[in-house]
Design an enzyme around this catalytic site. Structure first.
Site, PDB file in Angstrom:
ATOM      1  N   ARG A  54      49.381  17.887  30.155  1.00 15.80           N
ATOM      2  CA  ARG A  54      48.835  19.237  30.368  1.00 15.80           C
ATOM      3  C   ARG A  54      47.801  19.534  29.294  1.00 15.80           C
ATOM      4  O   ARG A  54      46.757  20.116  29.550  1.00 15.80           O
ATOM      5  CB  ARG A  54      49.934  20.303  30.384  1.00 15.80           C
ATOM      6  CG  ARG A  54      49.346  21.719  30.382  1.00 15.80           C
ATOM      7  CD  ARG A  54      50.318  22.835  30.740  1.00 15.80           C
ATOM      8  NE  ARG A  54      51.654  22.655  30.236  1.00 15.80           N
ATOM      9  CZ  ARG A  54      52.024  22.799  28.953  1.00 15.80           C
ATOM     10  NH1 ARG A  54      51.138  23.129  28.032  1.00 15.80           N
ATOM     11  NH2 ARG A  54      53.279  22.613  28.594  1.00 15.80           N
ATOM     12  N   TYR A 107      31.640  34.286  46.807  1.00 17.63           N
ATOM     13  CA  TYR A 107      32.749  33.688  47.544  1.00 17.63           C
ATOM     14  C   TYR A 107      33.885  34.717  47.673  1.00 17.63           C
ATOM     15  O   TYR A 107      34.252  35.380  46.690  1.00 17.63           O
ATOM     16  CB  TYR A 107      33.229  32.424  46.812  1.00 17.63           C
ATOM     17  CG  TYR A 107      34.520  31.893  47.358  1.00 17.63           C
ATOM     18  CD1 TYR A 107      34.645  31.572  48.703  1.00 17.63           C
ATOM     19  CD2 TYR A 107      35.632  31.722  46.545  1.00 17.63           C
ATOM     20  CE1 TYR A 107      35.838  31.113  49.232  1.00 17.63           C
ATOM     21  CE2 TYR A 107      36.829  31.257  47.056  1.00 17.63           C
ATOM     22  CZ  TYR A 107      36.929  30.953  48.396  1.00 17.63           C
ATOM     23  OH  TYR A 107      38.110  30.501  48.914  1.00 17.63           O
ATOM     24  N   LYS A 204      33.456  21.031  45.871  1.00 18.05           N
ATOM     25  CA  LYS A 204      32.253  21.055  46.709  1.00 18.05           C
ATOM     26  C   LYS A 204      31.310  19.889  46.358  1.00 18.05           C
ATOM     27  O   LYS A 204      31.681  18.749  46.520  1.00 18.05           O
ATOM     28  CB  LYS A 204      31.599  22.430  46.573  1.00 18.05           C
ATOM     29  CG  LYS A 204      32.589  23.597  46.732  1.00 18.05           C
ATOM     30  CD  LYS A 204      33.159  23.679  48.124  1.00 18.05           C
ATOM     31  CE  LYS A 204      34.342  24.598  48.374  1.00 18.05           C
ATOM     32  NZ  LYS A 204      34.796  25.560  47.448  1.00 18.05           N
TER      33      LYS A 204
HETATM   34  C1  LIG Z   1      30.883  29.530  45.252  1.00 15.40           C
HETATM   35  C2  LIG Z   1      32.356  29.253  45.140  1.00 15.40           C
HETATM   36  N1  LIG Z   1      32.987  29.483  43.970  1.00 15.40           N
HETATM   37  C3  LIG Z   1      34.309  29.264  43.830  1.00 15.40           C
HETATM   38  C4  LIG Z   1      35.087  28.816  44.882  1.00 15.40           C
HETATM   39  C5  LIG Z   1      36.565  28.610  44.685  1.00 15.40           C
HETATM   40  O1  LIG Z   1      36.844  27.263  44.537  1.00 15.40           O
HETATM   41  P1  LIG Z   1      38.217  26.541  44.994  1.00 15.40           P
HETATM   42  O2  LIG Z   1      38.293  26.672  46.488  1.00 15.40           O
HETATM   43  O3  LIG Z   1      38.035  25.140  44.515  1.00 15.40           O
HETATM   44  O4  LIG Z   1      39.331  27.262  44.323  1.00 15.40           O
HETATM   45  C6  LIG Z   1      34.474  28.543  46.105  1.00 15.40           C
HETATM   46  C7  LIG Z   1      35.275  28.040  47.235  1.00 15.40           C
HETATM   47  O5  LIG Z   1      34.845  28.012  48.380  1.00 15.40           O
HETATM   48  C8  LIG Z   1      33.078  28.773  46.248  1.00 15.40           C
HETATM   49  O6  LIG Z   1      32.434  28.549  47.398  1.00 15.40           O
END
Ligand SMILES: Cc1ncc(COP(=O)(O)O)c(C=O)c1O
Length: 385
Positions: A54, A107, A204
């Site tokens: 961790r 998001y 992503k």
């Molecule tokens: C621009 C953006 N930031 C943060 C996140 C959150 O990431 P995670 O799904 O890996 O928790 C996403 C998820 O789609 C996103 O598109």
């Protein structure tokens, strides 16, 4: 490499930063250290600084060093997801009574974290249109601790001038946090433009193959990095070794993938812009996009995400999503395969009724790296020629 320090470009760092050949075996790829604990040579006698995974794990360390090099920060930290990274950062930099400015396009899960989780801990937020910097100035308060921004934003592909926003945030004594998920460090490096912290959903473009969920923070200043690293261990939302390894592997091809994502997306945007069933195309690469000039200034290319509005409203937009074949109907983005979705009912359902609500006739595509003619043909048939 350590004796004769050669200059290193982005693609070289992506493949080598933090990833020396394994000292024991010479393996050229960092191994997956699938281990929780480490033998100590006498109490406190740590070999290589590792005691418990961790706190630190060699595969994660390789990824964290690579992330820091690519974003130009003092330290990178890898987490179990993008939201885990965001939560750890926010609960490091904010305390009850603090205020944060958030963008009017982000998001949905990020908005939910602010609106449904952090407000319960006494953190206040205001929503600003970061593309109109006067609204950010108006939203600032004496207790504002941070300004948060996505550029390009999800899902409306808005562009914010990062250097100008950094100046405004710093003038108010606040940190600038940039979610760089849509651009990736290959296309845009916010720390060089004044950002204090860069956030990624490494799920992503960094991972790039839709096979891992992960998150990252890269922090510009060493003191703040130390504090966030303390919380990473204290809160425990770390990336596991295999997930860290998958992201590290994905990053090696980030540059070539982003070039192809961007050139394919430009052609998709052109097709959509000339299509009679499409009322508006949101892509910063189009000269008529209001953020085009700023994007051209602060990004290397315009990225692989395109959103568009469909004549005929919500049902027409949903139908386009349902008819697509090569563009797979699904959430997420940034993988080699193309995806299509309806933000209002899918990724951004959690912003319904808020200042971040998205248009009902909106469709978002993550343009992959398949043959461009096949992608264009699929969109043509999904729109119904
Ligand atoms: C621009 C953006 N930031 C943060 C996140 C959150 O990431 P995670 O799904 O890996 O928790 C996403 C998820 O789609 C996103 O598109």
């Amino acid at each position: 490499m350590t004796e004769h320090q050669l200059p290193q470009g982005f693609e070289t760092l992506a493949i080598h930063a933090g990833q020396e050949a394994d000292p024991q075996t010479g393996a050229v790829v960092t191994p997956i250290y699938q281990v929780s604990t480490y033998k100590q040579d006498g109490v406190g006698g740590l070999r290589g600084g590792y005691e418990y995974s961790r706190s630190a794990n060699p595969t994660r360390t390789a990824l964290e060093e690579c992330l820091a090099a690519l974003e130009g920060g003092s330290r990178g930290l890898a987490f179990a997801s993008g939201l885990a990274a965001e939560d750890t950062l926010l609960r490091t930099i904010l305390k009850p009574g603090d205020h944060i400015v958030i963008p009017n396009d982000a998001y949905g899960g990020t908005f939910r974290l602010f609106a449904k989780v952090l407000t319960r801990w006494g953190v206040e937020f205001s929503v600003a249109n970061t593309q109109d910097l006067s609204t950010v100035r108006e939203a600032l308060r004496p207790n504002t601790r941070a300004v948060w921004v996505e550029t390009p934003s999800n899902p409306l592909l808005g562009i914010t001038d990062l250097a100008a926003l950094a100046e405004i945030a710093h003038g108010a004594g606040a940190l600038l946090v940039v979610d760089n998920t849509f651009a990736s460090p290959y296309l845009q490096q916010p720390i060089a433009l004044g950002a204090d912290v860069v956030v990624h959903s490494t799920t992503k473009y960094m991972g790039g193959h839709s096979d891992v969920v992960g998150g990252a923070l890269v922090i510009a200043e060493a003191g703040l990095a130390e504090e966030v690293a303390y919380h990473q261990n204290a809160m425990g939302a770390v990336s596991g070794p295999f997930d860290a390894w998958l992201v590290l592997r994905g990053i090696k091809t980030l540059g070539v993938r982003m070039d192809r994502h961007s050139s394919n997306a430009e052609k998709v945007a052109e097709l959509l812009a000339g299509h009679p069933k499409v009322s508006q195309v949101l892509y910063p690469g189009l000269p008529e996009h209001p953020g085009h000039d700023i994007a051209a200034k602060q990004m290397k290319a315009f990225g692989g995400m395109v959103s568009f509005r469909v004549n005929g409203g919500e049902e027409a937009a949903v139908e386009v999503c349902n008819r697509a074949e090569l563009f797979t109907l699904g959430e997420s983005l940034g993988g080699v395969e193309s995806l299509i979705e309806h933000p209002g009912r899918m990724t951004h359902a959690s912003v319904a009724g808020s200042a971040l609500e998205v248009p009902a006739d909106l469709v978002r595509v993550s343009v992959g790296i398949e043959s461009i003619d096949d992608l264009l043909a699929d969109l043509q048939q999904a729109l119904g020629k």
